[in-house]
Design an enzyme around this catalytic site. Structure first.
Site, PDB file in Angstrom:
ATOM      1  N   TYR A   1      -5.682   7.470  -2.793  1.00  0.00           N
ATOM      2  CA  TYR A   1      -6.231   7.411  -4.156  1.00  0.00           C
ATOM      3  C   TYR A   1      -5.824   6.065  -4.771  1.00  0.00           C
ATOM      4  O   TYR A   1      -5.172   5.988  -5.811  1.00  0.00           O
ATOM      5  CB  TYR A   1      -5.797   8.608  -5.016  1.00  0.00           C
ATOM      6  CG  TYR A   1      -6.866   8.948  -6.029  1.00  0.00           C
ATOM      7  CD1 TYR A   1      -8.098   9.433  -5.612  1.00  0.00           C
ATOM      8  CD2 TYR A   1      -6.667   8.728  -7.382  1.00  0.00           C
ATOM      9  CE1 TYR A   1      -9.101   9.698  -6.522  1.00  0.00           C
ATOM     10  CE2 TYR A   1      -7.674   8.991  -8.301  1.00  0.00           C
ATOM     11  CZ  TYR A   1      -8.891   9.481  -7.850  1.00  0.00           C
ATOM     12  OH  TYR A   1      -9.887   9.743  -8.749  1.00  0.00           O
TER      13      TYR A   1
ATOM     14  N   HIS B   1      -1.943  -0.599  -5.789  1.00  0.00           N
ATOM     15  CA  HIS B   1      -1.931  -0.616  -4.319  1.00  0.00           C
ATOM     16  C   HIS B   1      -2.621  -1.875  -3.793  1.00  0.00           C
ATOM     17  O   HIS B   1      -2.159  -2.502  -2.840  1.00  0.00           O
ATOM     18  CB  HIS B   1      -2.675   0.595  -3.750  1.00  0.00           C
ATOM     19  CG  HIS B   1      -2.088   1.912  -4.109  1.00  0.00           C
ATOM     20  ND1 HIS B   1      -2.690   2.779  -4.985  1.00  0.00           N
ATOM     21  CD2 HIS B   1      -0.956   2.520  -3.700  1.00  0.00           C
ATOM     22  CE1 HIS B   1      -1.962   3.879  -5.092  1.00  0.00           C
ATOM     23  NE2 HIS B   1      -0.904   3.743  -4.332  1.00  0.00           N
TER      24      HIS B   1
ATOM     25  N   GLN C   1       7.503  15.543   0.384  1.00  0.00           N
ATOM     26  CA  GLN C   1       8.038  15.032  -0.880  1.00  0.00           C
ATOM     27  C   GLN C   1       7.533  15.788  -2.112  1.00  0.00           C
ATOM     28  O   GLN C   1       7.785  15.378  -3.230  1.00  0.00           O
ATOM     29  CB  GLN C   1       7.798  13.527  -1.000  1.00  0.00           C
ATOM     30  CG  GLN C   1       6.366  13.085  -1.172  1.00  0.00           C
ATOM     31  CD  GLN C   1       6.226  11.573  -1.034  1.00  0.00           C
ATOM     32  OE1 GLN C   1       6.276  11.020   0.061  1.00  0.00           O
ATOM     33  NE2 GLN C   1       6.032  10.884  -2.157  1.00  0.00           N
TER      34      GLN C   1
ATOM     35  N   GLY D   1       5.755  -0.960  -4.656  1.00  0.00           N
ATOM     36  CA  GLY D   1       5.649  -1.304  -6.073  1.00  0.00           C
ATOM     37  C   GLY D   1       6.963  -1.055  -6.802  1.00  0.00           C
ATOM     38  O   GLY D   1       7.675  -0.084  -6.516  1.00  0.00           O
TER      39      GLY D   1
ATOM     40  N   MET E   1      -0.115   1.550 -13.745  1.00  0.00           N
ATOM     41  CA  MET E   1      -1.113   2.239 -12.916  1.00  0.00           C
ATOM     42  C   MET E   1      -0.435   3.266 -12.017  1.00  0.00           C
ATOM     43  O   MET E   1       0.617   2.992 -11.434  1.00  0.00           O
ATOM     44  CB  MET E   1      -1.885   1.230 -12.087  1.00  0.00           C
ATOM     45  CG  MET E   1      -2.803   0.437 -12.950  1.00  0.00           C
ATOM     46  SD  MET E   1      -4.080  -0.370 -11.992  1.00  0.00           S
ATOM     47  CE  MET E   1      -4.924  -1.195 -13.332  1.00  0.00           C
TER      48      MET E   1
HETATM   49  O1  PAF Z   1       4.934   5.747  -3.277  1.00  0.00           O
HETATM   50  C1  PAF Z   1       4.245   6.468  -2.515  1.00  0.00           C
HETATM   51  O2  PAF Z   1       3.020   6.439  -2.548  1.00  0.00           O
HETATM   52  C2  PAF Z   1       4.929   7.402  -1.534  1.00  0.00           C
HETATM   53  O3  PAF Z   1       6.108   7.918  -2.075  1.00  0.00           O
HETATM   54  C3  PAF Z   1       5.203   6.758  -0.158  1.00  0.00           C
HETATM   55  C4  PAF Z   1       6.177   5.601  -0.263  1.00  0.00           C
HETATM   56  C5  PAF Z   1       3.896   6.274   0.437  1.00  0.00           C
HETATM   57  C6  PAF Z   1       5.812   7.795   0.781  1.00  0.00           C
HETATM   58  O4  PAF Z   1       4.979   8.890   0.947  1.00  0.00           O
END
Ligand code: PAF
Length: 290
Positions: free
Chosen positions: A36, A41, A65, A151, A188
């Protein structure tokens, strides 16, 4: 024109593609994501593409997570759009595995980082950082020697990742990149889509409160208690904010408490807007106290 991004659903396929690039002497810049994708990103991907010979990325919504009560099932996804953004940002290889490819059942090996995970997001979401540390360790082990771009928006996560890469002697240089903001200062985040119109209007108060506190600190107010109170007051009196989880000033490296402003510090905030929790942070660099 951007070179087409190649999508790998298997770890083995991704590893083989990276080995091909390395055999020609290329350096790898890696951007792990949960998809997404937004401009934040894209800025990491562009940084990887400009600093390394080959930019690669991953899209994997990591179940480890998320707590059972969190938004794993509804986490926003849009693979087609993500691949277009990745391609435009210079990504050449994309790892997009499913859960079965990434994790054995049951998962018996996990990674935990202590100390830096005990407060803030670690306190609010007790299993979160073990899930992040486990998947990032796996992703680094799959990708191998690289520069990995994260980030600063998730500042505590960045500290956790730096620590695990150093402690486990991984051949990975972790690069922190500045937070990308909307025109009104809102950081963001893929989760901003959950905000109602009213909550979206209220959300930039996090950034404004930190900027106000930083301004007061630069103007000579060195009391962390005062600055914390200024931020709490500013955020809580904003309609649309349900509660403040924390608004703190900490040491920029250890994330430990400080009592006085001075040196390399970080302002960290988190607040709830309905069922959406937003976090943000900025640097607070001032001349050392004394
Ligand atoms: O920041 C994220 O998008 C996630 O925590 C990561 C680092 C890709 C791990 O799943």
């Amino acid at each position: 024109m951007a070179t087409a991004v190649r999508v790998h659903t298997t770890i083995d396929g991704f590893r083989r593609a990276l080995a091909e690039h390395r055999s020609g002497g290329a350096t790898i810049g890696f951007v792990p994501t949960m998809g997404y994708l937004h401009d934040g990103h894209a800025s990491l991907m562009r940084a990887a593409a400009s600093s390394d010979d080959v930019a690669v990325a991953s899209i994997f919504v990591n179940p480890l997570q998320f707590a059972a009560t969190e938004d794993l099932g509804t986490y926003p996804r849009d693979l087609e759009r993500d691949l277009a953004i990745a391609e435009e940002s210079g990504v050449r290889e994309m790892l997009h595995p499913d859960v079965a490819e990434m994790y054995p059942t049951p998962v018996l090996t996990t990674v935990t980082v202590s100390g830096v995970t005990s407060r803030f997001e670690g306190a609010a979401r007790p299993e979160h950082f073990a899930g992040v540390a486990t998947v990032v360790t796996k992703l680094f082990s799959i990708t191998g020697a690289c520069r990995a771009y994260f980030g600063e928006k998730d500042y505590q996560q960045l500290a956790v990742v730096r620590r695990l890469a150093a402690d486990l002697s991984m051949p990975v240089e972790v690069v922190g990149c500045p937070t990308v903001r909307e025109h009104d200062g809102l950081a963001m985040s893929s989760r901003n889509v959950y905000l109602s119109d009213g909550q979206r209007q209220a959300a930039p108060v996090l950034y404004r409160a930190m900027v106000e506190a930083a301004g007061a600190a630069r103007g000579g107010n060195r009391s962390v208690d005062d600055l914390r109170a200024v931020m709490h007051e500013r955020i809580t009196r904003t309609p649309g904010v349900d509660s403040v989880d924390y608004a703190e000033i900490v040491d920029a490296d250890t994330l430990e408490d400080v009592t006085e402003v001075g040196g390399r510090q970080r302002i960290l905030v988190a607040a709830r807007f309905g069922s959406t929790r937003l976090l943000d942070n900025i640097a607070l660099d001032t001349p050392p106290a004394g």
